[in-house]
Structure formats: C-alpha cells, structure tokens
Design a protein around this motif. Sequence first.
Motif: not given
Length: 339
Positions: A66, A71, A75, A146
């Motif tokens: 992540r 990531a 998000r 995600q």
Amino acid sequence: MPTSLRWSEEETRLLREMREQCRDEISHAGQFPEVIGDRALIRFIRGHGHNLDKAVQKYLSYLNWRQESGADLARENIVRNGYNHPYKFPCGKKIIDVAPQIICAGDALDRAGNPIALETYNFSPSAVMREVSLDEYREFVVYCLQYKTLIIEQLSEKRERELLAQYNGNPPPSENGYGIILQCTIIRCLKGLGMEFMGSDSKMVLKATMEVAADNFPEMLYKTHIVNAPWIFNTLWYFIKGMLDVRTAAKVSFMGSNYLSTLEQEVPLESIPTSLGGRYEGYNEAFEFDTSEGGLLAYPHVEYPFSSPTTSVLEEGRTATTLSEVDDVRKADATTGSS
C-alpha cells in the motif's frame, strides 16, 4: 454490546494474536476499516488456511505494498475526491471503452448478497496496450481493487448492522460468529475470445492483474461463473490456473453457452446484466461511500482524513492526482533534501 462472538473462537484468538504481532505496522497504516479492521485481517487469516505466521507475513507485505503503490491515494480519490465512478479512474474510460467490464456493481447482488462484477473478452489486448502503458494499466488495477474492496466493506457493514438491529444488538450464539464478510461474484463472458489472448500482451495484462489481487486481496472472490467459453479457452485456462491457489480455482464454474437457467440459480435475473440475458441495466454506476461520523466506512477513534505518506502529498497543497505524480513529488523531495 453483543455477548455473542463476532467470529469463531479460533478466529477470535488468531485475530487478537495477529493484531498484537502487527501492532506497530497497523498504527502507521491508513486507519481505514477495509485496511486495518477485523474483516481485513480475517480475510488474510482465512485466505492462508488459519496459519497465523503466513497470515501475518502476507498482511505485513500488503501494508508495504500500500505504501509503495500509493493505494491510500487511490482510496482518498475514490472516497473523497469524486473518483467514485470507474470512468474517473486514471485511464479508466480509455480502458473500459476498449475492454468492456463492470468493476463492481453495488446495486446488483447474487443470491448470497455479494455484489456482481462482469468481465468480457471480446476485445483486443494489444488495443489496450496501445491506449495505455503497462504502468498505467497497473494503476487502473489498483483503483479497481480499492473500489471493489470499499464497496464490499460498506455492504458487509450494512448487512452486519441490520443483523444486529434485528436481534436488538445481541444475535444468538453461532459457531462461526455473527460477523458478516461479503465477497464478489464475477461473471466472465468469453464470447468472442480470440487467439490474440494467447499472446504476450494478454498474458502480461492478466499477470499484472492477478499478481496484485492474489497477494494483497485474499478472500475477495465468492465465485466465478464462466459463460460462452470457446475451445481455445482450455489453453488460456491452463495458464491462468497455474497462478491460482487451490481454494480460488475451486470457486470457478463453467456454464457453456446455455448458461442462463444455471446462472440464475446463483444470481437473480435482476442482477444479471442485460447483455447476458438478465434484467440489470446498470453499467459502472457511481457508488455513494459513507464516511460520515459513525457511518458505514467510519473507523472508531480515528480522526478523518488520516494522513499517510501518500495522502500527505495532497494535504501539503501539492498537485498530484495519479500514483506516478505522487512518486514524482517524492523523488523531487528526496533530490531537494539531499542537495
């Protein structure tokens, strides 16, 4: 407070031990329910056969991924910055226009309550690679995973709260616990699948997708229903099956061209896309994520938004909307700091 266990006795114990072993890493991770909540850790525990050492190893690797992949930025963009429609993902419209698919339909559920995804293969893999680079495709995959994870987490929390409300907050004891963990049901339509999918571009795209998904998102798949499979798929399936673990491969079913009555046993017509003979007319509809205080994607005792090494780039007022742009900002910072 429920007196019944949320998970089985074994999983409750493993969850407690896993949190203890990963305490420091969890405290520095994005404080999001789909990343550090019970369901996230239980997925790793179940996905690795309740082997705690393996689950911890893979989970820590996931937290590192992540950080490296950005990531958390994906998000934030999906939940906070209006990227709640797959066409708004980086290169999303380019890729989906060439390779039609439904990433995750939160309003189309199978008979077990899991959201539906649709993949079609009547396109040219080389045409995708002409539109985007492999790095851009990988970034699209990060956003898709995600997005799917967020939808499933929100739907799971909604189902669980409804269950608790049904029993006034105290459901009856169950060997497996009362906790709800939904997954995704994928329908793969192979009509039009051509020999080009045996080539290097196709295998490169498939590998880029499957490696990220398998390593970092265990127990996200409920079932895969493959329809309209031509004879050449046997060769492609041999390649794909080699990258799947035994549990995942066992979730795949083949239904041929007269599939509708069999598929309907698993998925109601209202959730089967019209292109496959069903009644679902949606196509990557925008999803409303609930991050309000006490909402379905809220995490207890955490001030939101959480500042991670990725999202802090945005909070400092610097422009970066893709993972590669964040990486450029980081490299520039490193160069400035060393000069």
